[in-house]
Scaffold this motif. Structure first.
Motif, PDB file in Angstrom:
ATOM      1  N   ILE A  37       1.473  -4.451   2.367  1.00  0.00           N
ATOM      2  CA  ILE A  37       0.212  -4.923   2.936  1.00  0.00           C
ATOM      3  C   ILE A  37      -0.921  -4.190   2.231  1.00  0.00           C
ATOM      4  O   ILE A  37      -0.962  -2.956   2.217  1.00  0.00           O
ATOM      5  CB  ILE A  37       0.113  -4.639   4.451  1.00  0.00           C
ATOM      6  CG1 ILE A  37       1.208  -5.365   5.224  1.00  0.00           C
ATOM      7  CG2 ILE A  37      -1.275  -5.030   4.964  1.00  0.00           C
ATOM      8  CD1 ILE A  37       0.994  -6.842   5.378  1.00  0.00           C
ATOM      9  N   SER A  38      -1.830  -4.951   1.672  1.00  0.00           N
ATOM     10  CA  SER A  38      -3.063  -4.374   1.131  1.00  0.00           C
ATOM     11  C   SER A  38      -4.222  -5.049   1.847  1.00  0.00           C
ATOM     12  O   SER A  38      -4.399  -6.270   1.729  1.00  0.00           O
ATOM     13  CB  SER A  38      -3.163  -4.614  -0.378  1.00  0.00           C
ATOM     14  OG  SER A  38      -2.161  -3.901  -1.072  1.00  0.00           O
ATOM     15  N   THR A  39      -4.981  -4.294   2.610  1.00  0.00           N
ATOM     16  CA  THR A  39      -6.066  -4.881   3.395  1.00  0.00           C
ATOM     17  C   THR A  39      -7.376  -4.147   3.162  1.00  0.00           C
ATOM     18  O   THR A  39      -7.423  -2.910   3.142  1.00  0.00           O
ATOM     19  CB  THR A  39      -5.729  -4.885   4.898  1.00  0.00           C
ATOM     20  OG1 THR A  39      -6.818  -5.471   5.614  1.00  0.00           O
ATOM     21  CG2 THR A  39      -5.440  -3.492   5.435  1.00  0.00           C
ATOM     22  N   GLN A  40      -8.428  -4.928   2.996  1.00  0.00           N
ATOM     23  CA  GLN A  40      -9.770  -4.361   2.931  1.00  0.00           C
ATOM     24  C   GLN A  40     -10.094  -3.724   4.278  1.00  0.00           C
ATOM     25  O   GLN A  40      -9.678  -4.212   5.336  1.00  0.00           O
ATOM     26  CB  GLN A  40     -10.772  -5.468   2.608  1.00  0.00           C
ATOM     27  CG  GLN A  40     -12.189  -4.975   2.385  1.00  0.00           C
ATOM     28  CD  GLN A  40     -13.175  -6.123   2.222  1.00  0.00           C
ATOM     29  OE1 GLN A  40     -12.836  -7.288   2.469  1.00  0.00           O
ATOM     30  NE2 GLN A  40     -14.399  -5.814   1.833  1.00  0.00           N
ATOM     31  N   ILE A  54     -12.132   4.598   8.252  1.00  0.00           N
ATOM     32  CA  ILE A  54     -10.755   4.768   8.703  1.00  0.00           C
ATOM     33  C   ILE A  54      -9.979   5.632   7.716  1.00  0.00           C
ATOM     34  O   ILE A  54     -10.106   5.482   6.493  1.00  0.00           O
ATOM     35  CB  ILE A  54     -10.049   3.400   8.881  1.00  0.00           C
ATOM     36  CG1 ILE A  54      -8.667   3.550   9.522  1.00  0.00           C
ATOM     37  CG2 ILE A  54      -9.965   2.648   7.559  1.00  0.00           C
ATOM     38  CD1 ILE A  54      -8.706   3.777  10.980  1.00  0.00           C
ATOM     39  N   SER A  55      -9.173   6.540   8.217  1.00  0.00           N
ATOM     40  CA  SER A  55      -8.346   7.374   7.338  1.00  0.00           C
ATOM     41  C   SER A  55      -7.103   6.609   6.901  1.00  0.00           C
ATOM     42  O   SER A  55      -6.668   5.658   7.573  1.00  0.00           O
ATOM     43  CB  SER A  55      -7.919   8.654   8.065  1.00  0.00           C
ATOM     44  OG  SER A  55      -6.962   8.356   9.076  1.00  0.00           O
ATOM     45  N   ASN A  56      -6.529   7.001   5.783  1.00  0.00           N
ATOM     46  CA  ASN A  56      -5.306   6.355   5.289  1.00  0.00           C
ATOM     47  C   ASN A  56      -4.190   6.462   6.318  1.00  0.00           C
ATOM     48  O   ASN A  56      -3.426   5.511   6.528  1.00  0.00           O
ATOM     49  CB  ASN A  56      -4.864   6.983   3.962  1.00  0.00           C
ATOM     50  CG  ASN A  56      -5.803   6.667   2.826  1.00  0.00           C
ATOM     51  OD1 ASN A  56      -6.702   5.851   2.973  1.00  0.00           O
ATOM     52  ND2 ASN A  56      -5.590   7.317   1.690  1.00  0.00           N
ATOM     53  N   THR A  82      -2.645   1.830  -3.148  1.00  0.00           N
ATOM     54  CA  THR A  82      -3.582   2.529  -4.039  1.00  0.00           C
ATOM     55  C   THR A  82      -4.361   3.610  -3.300  1.00  0.00           C
ATOM     56  O   THR A  82      -5.028   4.426  -3.919  1.00  0.00           O
ATOM     57  CB  THR A  82      -4.596   1.549  -4.658  1.00  0.00           C
ATOM     58  OG1 THR A  82      -5.373   0.948  -3.613  1.00  0.00           O
ATOM     59  CG2 THR A  82      -3.904   0.474  -5.467  1.00  0.00           C
ATOM     60  N   GLY A  83      -4.294   3.589  -1.956  1.00  0.00           N
ATOM     61  CA  GLY A  83      -4.985   4.609  -1.170  1.00  0.00           C
ATOM     62  C   GLY A  83      -6.167   4.066  -0.408  1.00  0.00           C
ATOM     63  O   GLY A  83      -6.279   4.257   0.798  1.00  0.00           O
TER      64      GLY A  83
END
Length: 403
Positions: free
Chosen positions: A197-200, A205-207, A239-240
């Protein structure tokens, strides 16, 4: 013991730049068809930071306010203020529209069969709007008769949008992607091997918090628990950070997510995209018909997996070829299946349009979360109303239908 293998499919949210472009193109199409069901539309959209560009060919008796249509789509997706990277109220909208080529119109208005005196009914009055080969696919992996990886990938990005729009996860932003890897034992899906999952998101918000929230509120609510185990790998925003998204982060273009639109890489693809094209364009309508055929073949029990190819020549009504692949699962002679298709389905452009009721403003909904495997009533190509007749004609017993 059957061999094991992995297969992966991806999907994207409605806020992904390419999906913005698809939805804008189909919203323009819908606005025209709502007032002019016989309008001819071929519209492409290009999205970039602060701008939407629309170009193409349109022949219609109606008028629509294209910038107004565009701004509504962008607003409904959720790009409503500058801090999410795009603003429906202030973005620039440019329009460059011409009429359809008269040479193409000649072939669509009157088919080759009619010109040569071979037309025998109204269904042959309309020729194909272009040449091309189109594929449809179905299998027994899900109740929707779709491959499991793409079905789950769509569910994940739908869930992202639901959690964002309801403010359940108020840090989410419109852009996002999913990817699902399923492990198979032979042809049977047994577990999820990896989920991406890659979400904008907002910059606040922290990782760690994002990872936990997406795991619990997105993945575990969208993926059946029996598919998840201790070895399932979750990659969440690998990617963080993903703060800059939408057209600010990447350009968007109509038709660039054709595998997301169809079967997630399972089955073949003819190459043509769908969005922004009226149903006289067979690279859209014939793909819908090919899915309709394939789904009814599988639903009937004639085969457990099916891929159908239809091929057309511009200006010619009847398909130049029909090809069926059942991957060794057919219960009848595969050559018999091609004959059954011609007997039970209308395959000319006009026949497809009328069979599937395509001269309606139903296409914007198709432009996000896939064109196939949907249960909404507009998706007429998902019906299995031909299954019983196919089963009877093929002489297949009802027990073959059990999934």
């Amino acid at each position: 013991m059957a061999y094991r293998r992995l297969f992966t499919s991806e999907s994207v949210t409605e806020g992904h730049p390419d999906k913005i472009a698809d939805q804008v193109s189909d919203a323009v199409l819908d606005a025209i068809l709502a007032d002019d069901p016989y309008g001819r539309v071929a519209v492409e959209t290009f999205a970039i930071t602060g701008q939407i560009h629309i170009a193409g060919q349109v022949t219609t008796k109606t008028y629509i306010d294209i910038p107004k249509v565009v701004r509504k789509i962008i607003h409904d997706i959720g790009y409503t203020k500058s801090n999410v990277g795009f603003d429906a109220e202030t973005c620039g909208v440019s329009v460059s529209i011409d009429e359809q080529s008269p040479d193409i119109a000649l072939g669509v208005d009157k088919s080759l069969e009619v010109k040569e005196g071979h037309g025998h009914d109204d269904f042959e009055l309309t020729g194909a709007g272009d040449q091309g080969m189109m594929f449809g696919y179905a299998c027994r992996e899900t109740p929707e008769l779709m491959p499991l990886p793409i079905t789950l990938a769509h569910k994940l990005v739908r869930r992202l949008a639901e959690a964002r729009k309801s403010n359940e996860l108020d840090f989410l932003r419109p852009d996002g992607k999913s990817q699902v890897t399923i492990e198979y034992e032979g042809k049977r899906p047994i577990r999820a091997s990896a989920i991406v999952i890659s979400t904008q998101h907002s910059p606040d918000i922290s990782n760690h918090d994002l990872h936990d929230a997406v795991t619990e509120s997105i993945i575990k609510k969208a993926v059946p628990p029996e598919l998840l185990d201790k070895d399932t790998v979750f990659h969440i925003n690998p990617t963080g950070r993903f703060v800059v998204g939408g057209p600010q982060g990447d350009t968007g273009l109509t038709g660039r997510k054709i595998i997301v639109d169809t079967y997630g890489g399972r089955g073949r693809h003819g190459g043509g995209s769908f969005s922004g094209k009226d149903p006289t364009k067979v690279d859209r309508s014939a793909c819908y018909m090919a899915r309709y055929i394939a789904k009814n073949i599988v639903a009937s029990g004639v085969a457990d997996e099916g891929e159908v190819q239809l091929a057309y020549a511009i200006g010619v009504a009847e398909p130049v070829s029909i090809y069926v692949e059942t991957f060794g699962t057919s219960r009848v002679d595969p050559q018999r299946i091609s004959a059954l298709i011609r007997e039970h389905f209308q395959l000319t452009p006009r026949g497809i349009i009328e069979s599937l009721k395509l001269r309606r403003p139903i296409f914007k909904k198709t432009a996000a979360y896939g064109h196939f495997g949907r249960t909404e009533p507009e998706f007429t190509w998902e019906a299995t109303d031909k299954a019983k007749a196919l089963r009877a004609a093929a002489g297949v017993g009802a027990e073959a239908v059990t999934v």
